[in-house]
Design a protein around this motif. Structure first.
Motif, PDB file in Angstrom:
ATOM      1  N   GLN A  59       6.546   3.781   0.496  1.00 55.34           N
ATOM      2  CA  GLN A  59       6.569   2.358   0.140  1.00 55.34           C
ATOM      3  C   GLN A  59       6.285   1.491   1.365  1.00 55.34           C
ATOM      4  OE1 GLN A  59       8.199   3.317  -3.811  1.00 55.34           O
ATOM      5  NE2 GLN A  59       7.068   1.582  -3.019  1.00 55.34           N
ATOM      6  N   LYS A 115       0.867  -1.182   0.000  1.00 58.91           N
ATOM      7  CA  LYS A 115       0.000   0.000   0.000  1.00 58.91           C
ATOM      8  C   LYS A 115       0.896   1.222   0.000  1.00 58.91           C
ATOM      9  CE  LYS A 115      -3.829   2.428   0.463  1.00 58.91           C
ATOM     10  NZ  LYS A 115      -4.799   2.525  -0.642  1.00 58.91           N
ATOM     11  N   ALA A 116       0.622   2.145  -0.905  1.00 57.95           N
ATOM     12  CA  ALA A 116       1.434   3.362  -0.957  1.00 57.95           C
ATOM     13  C   ALA A 116       0.856   4.418  -0.021  1.00 57.95           C
ATOM     14  CB  ALA A 116       1.491   3.886  -2.390  1.00 57.95           C
ATOM     15  N   ASP A 117       1.752   5.249   0.488  1.00 56.51           N
ATOM     16  CA  ASP A 117       1.391   6.331   1.408  1.00 56.51           C
ATOM     17  C   ASP A 117       1.511   7.647   0.659  1.00 56.51           C
ATOM     18  OD1 ASP A 117       1.231   8.204   3.498  1.00 56.51           O
ATOM     19  OD2 ASP A 117       2.341   6.921   4.893  1.00 56.51           O
ATOM     20  N   ASP A 118       0.473   8.491   0.743  1.00 60.62           N
ATOM     21  CA  ASP A 118       0.505   9.758   0.003  1.00 60.62           C
ATOM     22  C   ASP A 118       0.767  10.953   0.917  1.00 60.62           C
ATOM     23  OD1 ASP A 118      -1.829  10.092   1.419  1.00 60.62           O
ATOM     24  OD2 ASP A 118      -3.143   9.803  -0.304  1.00 60.62           O
ATOM     25  N   PHE A 119       1.293  10.696   2.113  1.00 63.99           N
ATOM     26  CA  PHE A 119       1.377  11.773   3.102  1.00 63.99           C
ATOM     27  C   PHE A 119       2.581  12.676   2.881  1.00 63.99           C
ATOM     28  CE2 PHE A 119       2.708  13.281   7.393  1.00 63.99           C
ATOM     29  CZ  PHE A 119       1.632  14.126   7.622  1.00 63.99           C
ATOM     30  N   HIS A 120       3.757  12.091   2.726  1.00 65.07           N
ATOM     31  CA  HIS A 120       4.989  12.884   2.740  1.00 65.07           C
ATOM     32  C   HIS A 120       6.100  12.033   2.126  1.00 65.07           C
ATOM     33  CE1 HIS A 120       8.600  14.770   4.636  1.00 65.07           C
ATOM     34  NE2 HIS A 120       7.883  15.872   4.569  1.00 65.07           N
ATOM     35  N   ARG A 121       7.173  12.706   1.654  1.00 65.32           N
ATOM     36  CA  ARG A 121       8.241  11.966   0.978  1.00 65.32           C
ATOM     37  C   ARG A 121       9.027  11.049   1.917  1.00 65.32           C
ATOM     38  NH1 ARG A 121       6.837  16.410  -1.012  1.00 65.32           N
ATOM     39  NH2 ARG A 121       6.359  16.506  -3.227  1.00 65.32           N
ATOM     40  N   GLY A 138       9.250   7.534   0.199  1.00 64.33           N
ATOM     41  CA  GLY A 138       8.420   7.577  -0.996  1.00 64.33           C
ATOM     42  C   GLY A 138       7.106   6.848  -0.797  1.00 64.33           C
TER      43      GLY A 138
END
Lengths: 399, 426
Positions: free
Chosen positions: B415, B276-282, B413
């Motif tokens: 991951q 599952k990808a996280d869209d919060f911060h780099r 990123g």
């Protein structure tokens, strides 16, 4: 259960412009390439077009966190999502899979040059010099703007694509593996919809350096990709650009009423050495696996690198002599990681519009009779990797 | 004989070979003995000068290849060692493997000694130090030996030739989850029926001054330099960052039916993979831990098991303040407070963070945990973090029968990739 794969969204950036429509228009007209012969002279490049980044990357803070290749890719991914009417639909982006073909890099030229200058001035303690300069001069977040998987990371942040995030690396082959894997997962029911693509920024000396290590680059004035002289270098003109595709299981696309450009058929790729004509033998196998012989036309993406471009042209002349070809890199330049997705996107646009890109290389490219409905896409990497995809008219995908 | 398909009717994926190199040594036997005795592989860096650096320790692998090798060469040597060990254990021809290859490898670029050499050659033509001069030197042929350092596909292509793999090898990066993603790609290929055998490798030999400085500038690294072997302190209150390290891990995987048909020893099963990808911060995780939690749940669902079926968790456990807190938070939401009494330990307390290789190395250690009935410890656990009330198998290995492990891998990123690994079904 096998699912068929629909192409429902296309994002493109090249020297010809921004978006699938603009790019298609330029190629259909056979417009001359945009060439920048000055910035990185003696190497000409095809530059990126003017882009209003805020159209796809709303926050300036996000724009600043990216180097140009990441910005190109993140912008282009947004174009593809918009085109597929998926952008902002969080139930769709939150379950969407993503495979990005990426390199990396874009180093800080000033910092590198400062280190080289001190070494050239006589400092011999190179290790100490590197430590001194890099600890004080490097911008802390530059690392993230260089890191391969952070193009995908930025797409997650900006466009909320979070089903999964995978980054494939490896020059032209990365784009082949990305498309092949995304399509295979959809066919097998492992994925319902996926964002696939990549980006490349040619306007950076570090990117050119890696190619010039083996003398791949063309120097001086632009010349057609199938007519570059060895006297002018290695034959490659790099282009800045990006290509992203939205792939969906046909049922998934039908269920949400998506516009389908084309069906993505077989995708096959391989690599290896060239002993005893091995490359040509591999191309023959890939062509057989994908049904390339039945194509109405072939979109090919020669890098211009002399040896492998010659192998490709001989292969096409000997096995597909009656099939018109379009060597589309002629006016876009070589796009590395996103080269294969770029070719597949153009094939999808061609079958969608029932037309093909204009011939821009007399003697190599000839007119096509009627509307293409079955297009083969062939990419041969400048050093290794060969990929073939079949793109067919969406009429085969009735619900 | 048990079924050879899983709860969704897919081919069950058997592990028939495993290989490993880490700062603790080469091969499973040496690594496992060191890991279970609580030995650290972290040491002072000798590969390059460390003056001006905030961190001067790492888990470099200095026992393979020449001392002044390139990152690309070392990354290959590590991958080859792990892959050959796995192929030998699987009893397969290591020159004619005849299946696909998935390689998690670090990003590459022309390296510093190469830049300096090119600029020095270019200087003879005149001009200012910098890229124009290096390009001139390259044009004159001074850089042909540097090509492998500048090709992202170089390691995988060379390994393909060495072991006789088939097709276009996949080179991938999902940052610090890469090794797990390589295994996941192999599992998916087998489930699709595309392959009757795959090799998945995670490898990383990229510790150099610049990579260290890059992580240091992001405040990711431990600066406990005084006693290197005590620097990595996952789940401790005084943890202050991860320690960079090198190594490689490899699995040979086959459909269980095919493995049995050829009489191979089945070492274990990869039951499930989740991401599952996280869209919060780099670099930071979503504060509620939901993406990591979703990756764990996805792996359990893919395996068709409930949280209660997990006997042990091989943590990502980097020893950064952020990771260990978020990992415990996410896991608590799936397994219960204090992670429901399930022991969780971090190999990184001993081998450091092998970055691109970590997911693969830790998958091999997860397999060995099951096969030996021993939980490797989390060493350097002197000052527990009261906010992380978990059973981290502190300091000393523990004998415990384990049938199923969850192995976590999280990266910059956004991951998040998790694997469920189990013993051979009865």
């Amino acid at each position: 259960m096998t699912h068929r794969v629909a192409i429902t969204g296309i994002g493109l950036i090249s020297c010809h412009g921004v978006g699938a429509a603009e790019t298609w228009q330029a190629l259909a007209e056979g417009r001359d390439p945009v060439v920048d012969g000055r910035t990185l002279a003696p190497y000409p490049i095809h530059p990126a077009p003017e882009i209003d980044w805020s159209e796809q990357i709303a926050r300036r803070g996000d724009q600043r966190q990216m180097e140009p290749w990441q910005r190109l890719g993140t912008f282009c991914a947004g174009l593809a999502l918009d085109d597929a009417a998926i952008k902002g639909e969080e139930t769709l982006t939150g379950t969407m899979d993503m495979i990005v073909a990426a390199g990396g890099g874009e180093r800080d030229v000033d910092v590198d040059s400062a280190i080289l200058a001190e070494a050239a001035a006589g400092r011999n303690d190179h290790g100490m010099l590197i430590n001194e300069k890099l600890t004080t001069e490097l911008r802390p977040t530059l690392f993230l703007a260089q890191l391969s998987n952070l193009l995908a990371g930025n797409i997650s942040i900006v466009h909320k694509v979070t089903g999964s995030s995978r980054t494939f690396m490896g020059e032209e082959g990365s784009g082949m593996s990305a498309l092949a894997t995304a399509a295979a997962r959809i066919r097998a029911g492992q994925s319902t919809h996926a964002l696939v693509g990549g980006a490349f920024n040619a306007a950076h000396p570090d990117m050119l350096l890696s190619y010039e290590l083996v003398g791949h680059l063309h120097r001086g004035d632009w010349a057609p990709v199938l007519g570059r002289s060895k006297a002018d270098g290695g034959g490659m003109i790099m282009g800045s650009g990006a290509a992203f595709l939205v792939l969906e299981a046909a049922e998934h696309a039908h269920a949400r009423g998506a516009r389908i450009y084309a069906e993505l058929g077989a995708v096959a790729a391989d690599n290896g050495d060239d002993e005893a004509g091995a490359t040509t033998a591999r191309l023959g196998r890939l062509a057989a696996e994908t049904g390339l012989g039945e194509a109405d036309m072939v979109i090919t993406t020669p890098s211009g690198a002399h040896a492998r471009t010659a192998i490709e042209m001989v292969f096409l002349a000997e096995t597909l002599a009656d099939t018109p070809l379009r060597a589309v890199t002629n006016t876009t330049g070589s796009l590395r990681d996103c080269q294969f997705p770029f070719g597949v996107a153009l094939a999808a646009l061609s079958v969608h519009h029932g037309a093909c890109p204009a011939a821009t290389q007399p003697g190599h490219e000839r007119p096509l009779d009627g509307a293409p409905s079955r297009i083969g896409v062939l990419t041969i990497g400048c050093e290794e990797a060969e990929g073939v995809a079949m793109v067919t008219a969406a009429t085969g995908l009735t619900s | 004989m048990s079924a050879t398909t899983d709860h969704l009717g897919r081919p069950t994926v058997a592990i028939t070979g495993a290989g490993i190199v880490s700062p603790l040594g080469r091969g499973k036997a040496d690594n496992w003995a060191a890991l279970c005795s609580g030995t650290s592989g972290i040491h002072m860096i000798t590969r390059f000068p460390t003056a001006h650096l905030r961190t001067t320790i790492a888990g470099t692998v200095d026992f393979i290849g020449p001392p002044d090798t390139t990152a690309s060469e070392l990354t290959y040597a590590l991958a080859e060692a792990a892959a050959l060990e796995a192929l030998a254990e699987a009893g397969l021809d290591d020159g004619d493997f005849a299946g696909p290859l998935f390689v998690a490898a670090p990003p590459v670029e022309v390296e510093w000694p190469q830049r300096l050499a090119l600029d020095a050659v270019g200087a003879r033509q005149g001009g200012e130090p910098g890229y124009a001069r290096m390009l001139g030197a390259a044009r004159a042929g001074a850089g042909t030996a540097f090509v492998p350092s500048a090709r992202f596909a170089a390691v995988a292509n060379r390994l393909k030739r060495r072991i006789g793999a088939r097709g276009l090898p996949v080179t991938l990066s999902t940052a610090c989850a890469s090794g797990a993603t390589a295994i996941q790609l192999g599992v998916e290929a087998i489930r699709r029926g595309e392959a009757t055998r795959v090799v998945s490798v995670g490898t990383d030999g990229s510790v150099n001054a610049e990579s260290l400085i890059r992580f240091s500038l992001l405040s990711a690294l431990s600066a406990h330099n005084e006693v290197p072997e005590r620097a990595s302190r996952p789940f401790s209150k005084d943890r202050d960052g991860f320690v960079m390290a090198e190594g490689a891990g490899a699995f040979v995987m086959e459909p269980l039916a095919a493995a049995r048909a050829r009489g191979a020893t089945v070492l274990g099963i990869v039951e499930g993979c989740g991401e599952k990808a996280d869209d919060f911060h780099r670099t930071r995780s979503k504060p509620d831990g939901s993406p990591a939690m979703a990756a764990v749940r996805a792996a359990l669902d893919d395996a068709g098991v409930e949280p209660g079926a997990i006997d042990y968790i091989n943590a990502h456990g980097t020893s950064t303040p952020e990771n260990d807190k978020m990992e415990c938070l996410s896991l608590s939401q799936v397994f219960g407070e204090g992670i429901g009494g399930v022991p969780i330990s971090s190999n990184k307390s001993m081998i450091g963070h092998t970055l691109t290789a970590a997911g693969a190395i830790e998958a091999v250690f997860s397999l060995l945990t099951i096969r030996t009935g021993t939980l490797p410890p989390t060493i350097n656990h002197q000052t527990p973090d009261p906010a992380l009330a978990v059973d981290c198998v502190p300091n000393v290995a523990r004998a415990q029968a384990v049938t199923r492990v969850l192995s976590n891998s999280f990266g910059f990123g956004g991951q998040n990739t998790c694997l469920v690994i189990a013993g051979e079904p009865a």
